[in-house]
Enzyme design. Sequence first.
Site, PDB file in Angstrom:
ATOM      1  N   SER A 214      27.656 -40.398   6.101  1.00 52.20           N
ATOM      2  CA  SER A 214      27.655 -39.664   7.362  1.00 52.20           C
ATOM      3  C   SER A 214      28.597 -40.212   8.429  1.00 52.20           C
ATOM      4  O   SER A 214      28.794 -39.570   9.459  1.00 52.20           O
ATOM      5  CB  SER A 214      26.233 -39.604   7.934  1.00 52.20           C
ATOM      6  OG  SER A 214      25.754 -40.891   8.254  1.00 52.20           O
TER       7      SER A 214
ATOM      8  N   LYS B 123      20.090 -39.285  15.613  1.00 54.17           N
ATOM      9  CA  LYS B 123      21.405 -39.837  15.948  1.00 54.17           C
ATOM     10  C   LYS B 123      21.810 -39.478  17.375  1.00 54.17           C
ATOM     11  O   LYS B 123      22.482 -40.260  18.051  1.00 54.17           O
ATOM     12  CB  LYS B 123      22.439 -39.369  14.928  1.00 54.17           C
ATOM     13  CG  LYS B 123      22.208 -39.998  13.562  1.00 54.17           C
ATOM     14  CD  LYS B 123      23.244 -39.587  12.537  1.00 54.17           C
ATOM     15  CE  LYS B 123      22.956 -40.294  11.211  1.00 54.17           C
ATOM     16  NZ  LYS B 123      23.945 -39.963  10.170  1.00 54.17           N
TER      17      LYS B 123
END
Length: 350
Positions: free
Chosen positions: A234, A279
């Site tokens: 990611s 996040k």
Amino acid sequence: MKMKTLIRTLIIMTVLMVAASFYYLPYYVTKPGDAHELSPIVKVEDGYDSKGELMLTTVRMGKANIFAYIVASLSKYEHIYPVDEIRSPHETDEEYNLRQLQLMADSQNNAVEVAFEKAGKPYEFQYNGIYVLSIYPSMPAEDVLKAGDRITKIDDQAFQSSREFISYVEGKKSGDQVAITFKRNGKTETAEVPLQEFPDMKDKVGLGITLTDDKEIITNPKVKLKTEDIGGPSAGLMFSLEIYDQLTKGDLTKGHDIAGTGTISEDGTVGRIGGIEQKVVAADKAGAEYFLAPDETITKEMKKEYPDLESNYKGAVRTAKDIDTSMKIIPVKSFDEAIAFLQTLKAKKS
């Protein structure tokens, strides 16, 4: 007498609490991680510096004991997942961790390739063999190979891709023996291994491994990435931006602190990731001013199968509103879109 009873009760409770902390449930718990500045992690030889920071964001994940499960069930941005939603079938914890590290390595290769291609700098790939991600139970490879091994030859033949490897094996039949040359902990070993049909795929013959290409990108100038235990793909987008920023004159950040996430493919497409809400929380806590979020396409077929599915960008916007952050969420579909946005930023006054 009452004091003795109280002490005995406290001792029993303490023992039970300690025991419970070591008893793991068949679940994983995820929570917001950190936002890591990329300039100390990514180093391009003789690269340019920036006044601001590009940051990758992470999610913390661990096996759930009783206490972690209870806390997560009461926390908005901590999530609980059954083991089979995190690990692949038949995959051990060790194999899962190795797979995440290899996905990170693949992500780094893609990030370097995209950045160097955009900057017009030279690069080439060195193929090192087949990386063993996991072993199927009760298959021939189980007695010979381990996750993390690198197969360099079969029957004394070297291959330049996993596709060539798979094609060669598929040309064999169940019961055929193949000679495998592989590396483990820097040592080269060889072994004879029979091929066998997969239990759940009777028409497919193999060793019983899941695999990926083990390749290394060679660049000029050189690039070093210190990722340590950061796993998964990611961070690909943010790696590519940091590498490109150090390769080229100017300052992509314009003095701003910019976090983000997203996989990166060889053609620069930014892909979906997990844990977008967590996040965003991590980036906000780190003081990021902008957050780059994948704006992947959700097809009608995907929506039909998963009615509540939304793009990472929409999830990020919803979370940013919920936590009342001033951080701006920026949708990106590709590396070029991310660059285009950064080029619109005005220099931050110091």
